[in-house]
Enzyme design. Sequence first.
Site, short mmCIF file in Angstrom:
data_model
loop_
_atom_site.label_atom_id
_atom_site.label_comp_id
_atom_site.label_asym_id
_atom_site.label_seq_id
_atom_site.Cartn_x
_atom_site.Cartn_y
_atom_site.Cartn_z
CG ASP A 487 -86.98 17.32 -8.64
OD1 ASP A 487 -88.02 16.65 -8.69
OD2 ASP A 487 -86.62 17.96 -7.64
C1 GLC Z 1 -82.99 17.69 -5.17
C2 GLC Z 1 -84.44 17.66 -4.76
C3 GLC Z 1 -84.95 16.26 -4.65
C4 GLC Z 1 -84.65 15.49 -5.88
C5 GLC Z 1 -83.17 15.56 -6.21
C6 GLC Z 1 -82.84 14.90 -7.52
O1 GLC Z 1 -82.20 17.23 -4.13
O2 GLC Z 1 -84.63 18.32 -3.54
O3 GLC Z 1 -86.34 16.27 -4.42
O4 GLC Z 1 -85.06 14.19 -5.69
O5 GLC Z 1 -82.76 16.89 -6.30
O6 GLC Z 1 -83.27 15.65 -8.61
C1 GLC Z 2 -83.12 21.59 -10.10
C2 GLC Z 2 -82.05 20.77 -9.46
C3 GLC Z 2 -82.62 19.60 -8.71
C4 GLC Z 2 -83.71 20.07 -7.80
C5 GLC Z 2 -84.74 20.91 -8.55
C6 GLC Z 2 -85.75 21.44 -7.57
O1 GLC Z 2 -83.76 20.85 -11.06
O2 GLC Z 2 -81.09 20.31 -10.39
O3 GLC Z 2 -81.59 18.98 -7.97
O4 GLC Z 2 -84.33 18.97 -7.24
O5 GLC Z 2 -84.11 21.97 -9.19
O6 GLC Z 2 -86.65 22.33 -8.12
#
Ligand code: GLC
Ligand code: GLC
Length: 814
Positions: A487
């Site tokens: 993300d």
């Molecule tokens: C969080 C989110 C997931 C994403 C991950 C890596 O765990 O829930 O959807 O893939 O972060 O950014």
């Molecule tokens: C932030 C976190 C990531 C998560 C995302 C969800 O970017 O670092 O882990 O998946 O929020 O919105």
Amino acid sequence: MKYGYFDDANREYVITQPDTPLPWINYLGCQGYFGIISNTAGGYSFYRDARLRRVTRYRYNNVPYDLGGRYIYLRDEESGEFWSPSWQPTRHNLENYSCRHGLGYTIIGSSYKGIEARTNYFVPLDEDLEIWRLTATNRRSQPASLSVFSSIEFCLWDANDDAANFQRNFSIGQVEIEDGVIYHKTEYRERRNHFAYFGCSRKAEGFDTQREAFVGPYRGWEKPLAVERGRLSNSVAHGWAPIGAHHVKLDLGPGETQEVIFLLGYHENPQAQKFDPPDSQTVNKKTVKPIIANYLDSANVEAALERLRQYWDGLLAICQVATPDVHTNRMVNVWNAYQCMATFNMSRSASFYESGIGRGLGFRDSNQDLLGFVHMVPARARERILDLAATQLPSGGAYHQYQPLTKRGNNDVGSNFNDDPHWLIVGVAAYLKETGDWSILDEPVPYDNAPGSEQPLYEHLQRSFQYTLDRLGPHGLPLIGRADWNDCLNLNCFSDTPGQSFQTTTNKDGKVAESVFIAALFVLAGRELAEIARRRGREDEARRYLAEVAKMEDTVREYGWDGEWFLRAYDDFGRKVGSKECAEGKIFIETQGFCVLAGIGLDDGRAQTAMDSVAKHLATEHGIILQQPAYSKYYLELGEISSYPPGYKENAGIFCHNNPWVMIAETRVGNGDRAHDYYARINPSARESISDLHRCEPYVYSQMIAGRDAPTHGEAKNSWLTGTAAWNYYAITQWILGIRPSFEGLEIRPVIPKSWRGFKATRMFRGVTYHITVTREGEGNQAALRVNGVATEGAVVLPPAEGQREIAVDVTLK
Ligand code: GLC
Ligand code: GLC
């Protein structure tokens, strides 16, 4: 240093000191009514949706941390001294404190000055309520005269509004009190038909429902005026902050034990029967009274606890293993499976790090969560798949999240996370392999929940696949959109404005930045889809999917390989991300793990090379870090990943979710030693002895462990709600131990450490129990199977003849 121990026989983690480094929590409820409870009784409850149906109030970011919860106070009537047997909120020096977190219940017990108190908190199956069963024992040689006070603070339902809209909230709180039961009915007069209730099994001397009356002006939960005084004032909340508190007197002779049951629940009335009498504004309680009466009865409470125990016995029995490693056994047999239930239920919505007002259920997250859950309650997995698919858009893309209460896609977050659609294929494939229930593919499912747009689920999968083909970039790799699995790799965002969401801000047209990760996911999902198509008799489609998969593999070989590892992406300038050529972020974990687990590079040595690069550049004693070198400054063209200080979260943290991808990849290149070694590094039970460093619960995975660039290397954060749960369960059970549901039957292909002499396992699969014994004879992974004593070709045990329910499988590894 440890703060407790595993009671393996009782399947409990026993915390022996209340001031754990962080609140160590548990989940109550596994169907509709849920609670989070910490080891000092902190936390809150909600019905189905932590944002829209919050039952009790909780303040994250409080000082002290984790204040607000299901608090009971005991007061010695003779001395006037009072304390809380769960330590918080009064924080007395308790004797024999223990918190037993079990499967769906938490028991907090302690003694203080000869009074033993023990409270079992749990949510009965099939009910929307929680029970606090308190037993108090007098260990003094003299009679003891005690007062018991319960306390809870109600939330005004919408947790977001509750925390912000005070100009309204301070005037709307309403309650009713009848027969000692407190009914919280804020907004019931208008558009709600639900209320909360808080009852007690003993005659109450008094009650309070107005917070100020109970705690007193300028006081908090640690020293409520009413408890200090020893008397409640029968306050009736009008506006301000409605609470529930009961006062019960207990006279205990020496050695005597007595029990008090408190009941906190949620109830909905049919719209036409909201009031009683109908033309009044009084809550109709006829519908809820039988439920209350039932659970204020001790025998019924005991029976409900027993049912809960049996429920978990049944779920866990589906997969039990006995390996030479106690940490593997403990996690597989109890805690990892249990955590998979929590992630299935909560997705990433409500924990001590997820506020319950942020995200609902994530499309990619919930699909992945199925990997660790589908074997336990396939019917619920089926329902979840159909709900998720109904939020898919006609383009094949998907809403990134949906609200569990409404089951509607979340417009604020929207779509265009270009990996999302493929996870639906992965989830459905896991479901088919586990259950053999092909009928799910014919279920009519709408797009964007629009009535009339229903198509068979199978068509949704086709559109998922096509979505990527419609969005290929300059190298023929998939365009990344807002982000892929990571993300925080926001290649189209270019955000320079504080407070902008990295996930939803898109300043670039998105026609250049490509993701090698999505390419790998496409290959994995495409192979599954081709197999599904073939088994449905759609050979042409299957061939087309495989041709596209082969083409994508070629593209990855051509443009996704950096010499010693797989590239991560191309940015909006068409420059490489995750390459030797980069100043920072030269190598990323995701593509090493996922390309190899998808089978890319197995035939040309690249898989092995990539795995060696991971071992060399990314593996640390606390787990495998996400990328190296960490980003030391903010890169406008990379986004959130570079917003984190080095070593945290996606910026070179040990983001545990992707570690199992490498474990699986290692099994694919045949290296059971490395696969299990990586498994052990992040296994929370194996990290129990360094709890003072790890800090999070030793019985569940955390999302992140600080990487070696962080000053706190080895410190975990964001426990419980993480894809780590499902993926680790999947990696250890299906790839390392190698007990793998496949479309045909149960495949058994262990890739275990050389030093293991073997292991045993029991796996229930499509109505048959497989008793599996693996014995190592040589050092390799060549498996020879005997099924009920008869040597069998290959590694798949085909479903037995009708009526056969038990099967013995002996596997020799050479
Ligand atoms: C969080 C989110 C997931 C994403 C991950 C890596 O765990 O829930 O959807 O893939 O972060 O950014
Ligand atoms: C932030 C976190 C990531 C998560 C995302 C969800 O970017 O670092 O882990 O998946 O929020 O919105």
